[in-house]
Write a protein that holds these residues in place. Sequence first.
Motif, PDB file in Angstrom:
ATOM      1  N   MET A  11       0.820  -1.208   0.000  1.00  0.00           N
ATOM      2  CA  MET A  11       0.000   0.000   0.000  1.00  0.00           C
ATOM      3  C   MET A  11       0.859   1.264   0.000  1.00  0.00           C
ATOM      4  SD  MET A  11      -3.032  -0.900  -0.411  1.00  0.00           S
ATOM      5  CE  MET A  11      -3.846   0.649  -0.168  1.00  0.00           C
ATOM      6  N   GLY A  12       1.913   1.267   0.810  1.00  0.00           N
ATOM      7  CA  GLY A  12       2.808   2.431   0.825  1.00  0.00           C
ATOM      8  C   GLY A  12       3.455   2.661  -0.534  1.00  0.00           C
ATOM      9  N   GLY A  13       3.925   1.591  -1.156  1.00  0.00           N
ATOM     10  CA  GLY A  13       4.528   1.718  -2.485  1.00  0.00           C
ATOM     11  C   GLY A  13       3.527   2.165  -3.525  1.00  0.00           C
ATOM     12  N   LEU A  14       2.326   1.609  -3.466  1.00  0.00           N
ATOM     13  CA  LEU A  14       1.282   1.986  -4.413  1.00  0.00           C
ATOM     14  C   LEU A  14       0.913   3.458  -4.270  1.00  0.00           C
ATOM     15  CD1 LEU A  14      -0.728   0.992  -6.572  1.00  0.00           C
ATOM     16  CD2 LEU A  14      -2.303   0.462  -4.710  1.00  0.00           C
ATOM     17  N   VAL A  15       0.771   3.920  -3.045  1.00  0.00           N
ATOM     18  CA  VAL A  15       0.434   5.323  -2.807  1.00  0.00           C
ATOM     19  C   VAL A  15       1.545   6.234  -3.338  1.00  0.00           C
ATOM     20  CG1 VAL A  15       0.116   7.064  -1.001  1.00  0.00           C
ATOM     21  CG2 VAL A  15      -1.131   4.920  -0.890  1.00  0.00           C
ATOM     22  N   LEU A  16       2.799   5.876  -3.079  1.00  0.00           N
ATOM     23  CA  LEU A  16       3.910   6.694  -3.578  1.00  0.00           C
ATOM     24  C   LEU A  16       3.933   6.752  -5.099  1.00  0.00           C
ATOM     25  CD1 LEU A  16       6.845   5.770  -1.176  1.00  0.00           C
ATOM     26  CD2 LEU A  16       5.747   7.994  -1.437  1.00  0.00           C
ATOM     27  N   VAL A  17       3.721   5.617  -5.754  1.00  0.00           N
ATOM     28  CA  VAL A  17       3.725   5.580  -7.221  1.00  0.00           C
ATOM     29  C   VAL A  17       2.557   6.399  -7.775  1.00  0.00           C
ATOM     30  CG1 VAL A  17       3.395   4.068  -9.219  1.00  0.00           C
ATOM     31  CG2 VAL A  17       5.003   3.426  -7.430  1.00  0.00           C
ATOM     32  N   LEU A  18       1.370   6.226  -7.185  1.00  0.00           N
ATOM     33  CA  LEU A  18       0.217   7.002  -7.646  1.00  0.00           C
ATOM     34  C   LEU A  18       0.430   8.500  -7.463  1.00  0.00           C
ATOM     35  CD1 LEU A  18      -2.751   4.800  -6.376  1.00  0.00           C
ATOM     36  CD2 LEU A  18      -2.056   5.184  -8.748  1.00  0.00           C
ATOM     37  N   MET A  19       0.992   8.883  -6.319  1.00  0.00           N
ATOM     38  CA  MET A  19       1.257  10.299  -6.072  1.00  0.00           C
ATOM     39  C   MET A  19       2.256  10.834  -7.087  1.00  0.00           C
ATOM     40  SD  MET A  19       2.411  12.297  -2.594  1.00  0.00           S
ATOM     41  CE  MET A  19       3.890  11.355  -2.348  1.00  0.00           C
ATOM     42  N   MET A  20       3.318  10.064  -7.325  1.00  0.00           N
ATOM     43  CA  MET A  20       4.322  10.501  -8.291  1.00  0.00           C
ATOM     44  C   MET A  20       3.702  10.662  -9.682  1.00  0.00           C
ATOM     45  SD  MET A  20       7.616   8.450  -9.702  1.00  0.00           S
ATOM     46  CE  MET A  20       6.527   7.299 -10.507  1.00  0.00           C
ATOM     47  N   VAL A  28       3.401  14.143 -11.810  1.00  0.00           N
ATOM     48  CA  VAL A  28       4.030  14.237 -13.135  1.00  0.00           C
ATOM     49  C   VAL A  28       2.995  14.615 -14.192  1.00  0.00           C
ATOM     50  CG1 VAL A  28       5.118  12.874 -14.962  1.00  0.00           C
ATOM     51  CG2 VAL A  28       5.983  12.730 -12.629  1.00  0.00           C
ATOM     52  N   VAL A  29       1.842  13.975 -14.162  1.00  0.00           N
ATOM     53  CA  VAL A  29       0.777  14.302 -15.115  1.00  0.00           C
ATOM     54  C   VAL A  29       0.329  15.749 -14.929  1.00  0.00           C
ATOM     55  CG1 VAL A  29      -1.637  13.815 -15.712  1.00  0.00           C
ATOM     56  CG2 VAL A  29      -0.013  11.939 -15.453  1.00  0.00           C
ATOM     57  N   ASP A  30       0.193  16.186 -13.680  1.00  0.00           N
ATOM     58  CA  ASP A  30      -0.221  17.556 -13.404  1.00  0.00           C
ATOM     59  C   ASP A  30       0.796  18.561 -13.957  1.00  0.00           C
ATOM     60  OD1 ASP A  30      -2.064  19.456 -11.969  1.00  0.00           O
ATOM     61  OD2 ASP A  30      -0.180  19.905 -10.922  1.00  0.00           O
ATOM     62  N   VAL A  31       2.076  18.318 -13.708  1.00  0.00           N
ATOM     63  CA  VAL A  31       3.114  19.228 -14.207  1.00  0.00           C
ATOM     64  C   VAL A  31       3.129  19.223 -15.738  1.00  0.00           C
ATOM     65  CG1 VAL A  31       5.619  19.581 -14.330  1.00  0.00           C
ATOM     66  CG2 VAL A  31       4.533  19.084 -12.126  1.00  0.00           C
ATOM     67  N   TYR A  59      -2.854  11.264  -0.343  1.00  0.00           N
ATOM     68  CA  TYR A  59      -1.526  10.670  -0.500  1.00  0.00           C
ATOM     69  C   TYR A  59      -0.599  10.942   0.684  1.00  0.00           C
ATOM     70  CZ  TYR A  59      -2.721   9.986  -5.464  1.00  0.00           C
ATOM     71  OH  TYR A  59      -3.296   9.606  -6.633  1.00  0.00           O
ATOM     72  N   MET A  60      -0.493  12.196   1.086  1.00  0.00           N
ATOM     73  CA  MET A  60       0.446  12.527   2.160  1.00  0.00           C
ATOM     74  C   MET A  60       0.032  11.933   3.497  1.00  0.00           C
ATOM     75  SD  MET A  60       2.897  13.885   0.654  1.00  0.00           S
ATOM     76  CE  MET A  60       3.895  14.384   2.014  1.00  0.00           C
ATOM     77  N   VAL A  61      -1.252  11.859   3.743  1.00  0.00           N
ATOM     78  CA  VAL A  61      -1.727  11.235   4.979  1.00  0.00           C
ATOM     79  C   VAL A  61      -1.347   9.753   4.972  1.00  0.00           C
ATOM     80  CG1 VAL A  61      -3.760  10.646   6.346  1.00  0.00           C
ATOM     81  CG2 VAL A  61      -3.599  12.893   5.267  1.00  0.00           C
ATOM     82  N   ALA A  62      -1.604   9.085   3.860  1.00  0.00           N
ATOM     83  CA  ALA A  62      -1.286   7.654   3.762  1.00  0.00           C
ATOM     84  C   ALA A  62       0.212   7.403   3.866  1.00  0.00           C
ATOM     85  CB  ALA A  62      -1.832   7.089   2.455  1.00  0.00           C
ATOM     86  N   VAL A  63       1.003   8.211   3.198  1.00  0.00           N
ATOM     87  CA  VAL A  63       2.461   8.039   3.234  1.00  0.00           C
ATOM     88  C   VAL A  63       2.994   8.276   4.648  1.00  0.00           C
ATOM     89  CG1 VAL A  63       4.632   9.074   2.441  1.00  0.00           C
ATOM     90  CG2 VAL A  63       2.856   8.537   0.800  1.00  0.00           C
ATOM     91  N   SER A  64       2.354   9.151   5.392  1.00  0.00           N
ATOM     92  CA  SER A  64       2.817   9.483   6.737  1.00  0.00           C
ATOM     93  C   SER A  64       2.485   8.415   7.775  1.00  0.00           C
ATOM     94  CB  SER A  64       2.209  10.805   7.197  1.00  0.00           C
ATOM     95  OG  SER A  64       2.598  11.845   6.340  1.00  0.00           O
ATOM     96  N   VAL A  65       1.298   7.817   7.707  1.00  0.00           N
ATOM     97  CA  VAL A  65       0.884   6.929   8.789  1.00  0.00           C
ATOM     98  C   VAL A  65       0.778   5.451   8.442  1.00  0.00           C
ATOM     99  CG1 VAL A  65      -0.282   8.720  10.118  1.00  0.00           C
ATOM    100  CG2 VAL A  65      -1.566   7.417   8.427  1.00  0.00           C
TER     101      VAL A  65
END
Length: 179
Positions: free
Chosen positions: A16-25, A29-32, A53-59
């Motif tokens: 889940m942590g890896g998935l959240v990081l990849v989705l956030m990235m 990237v798409v937004d930029v 994303y940040m909440v999930a990555v943090s906890v």
Amino acid sequence: MLKPVETAVARFSMVMGGLVLVLMMLQVVVDVFMRAFLGAGFPATPDLVGKYYMVAVSVLPLALTELKRRHIEATIFTQKLTGAPLKAVLLFGFLVFGAVLAVLLYGSFGEAMRQMDRGAYIEAGTMRFITWPSYWILPFSFGLALIVIAIRIIEVLTGQFRDGDHDPLDQVDAMREDA
């Protein structure tokens, strides 16, 4: 007996942590890319990153850090303890951590229920961005960590807990050798 539960929690937390990081990235990237080439970004990216994303990555990694014994510990007074005194200190520490997690779980569960009941959202431009599901990340993460602490308490009480002496500098040296 409890190892399968630990393994399941560890795998789930890592996936889940890896998935959240990849989705956030990918979303950033798409937004930029869209901002640079199309003049407008992906809708609600700052809100999605900040509320989900940040909440999930943090906890989410909280349970995994305990499984791997990577929390910060001040062992200056306990490093020479053995036997029953060490067992008592470990048990006390796990009980205190478990109590804190239980309070956090209770409070965050109540808040998640309130936000879900009211259908919490924010205005993102011209759309409503639903935020109530993000409130469930905290109680879920605290619940996973509480399961791990319960396992630790059982291990200490049954004499199965083994907290090997590890020197953080040895771990840094081993990482350098692997690189």
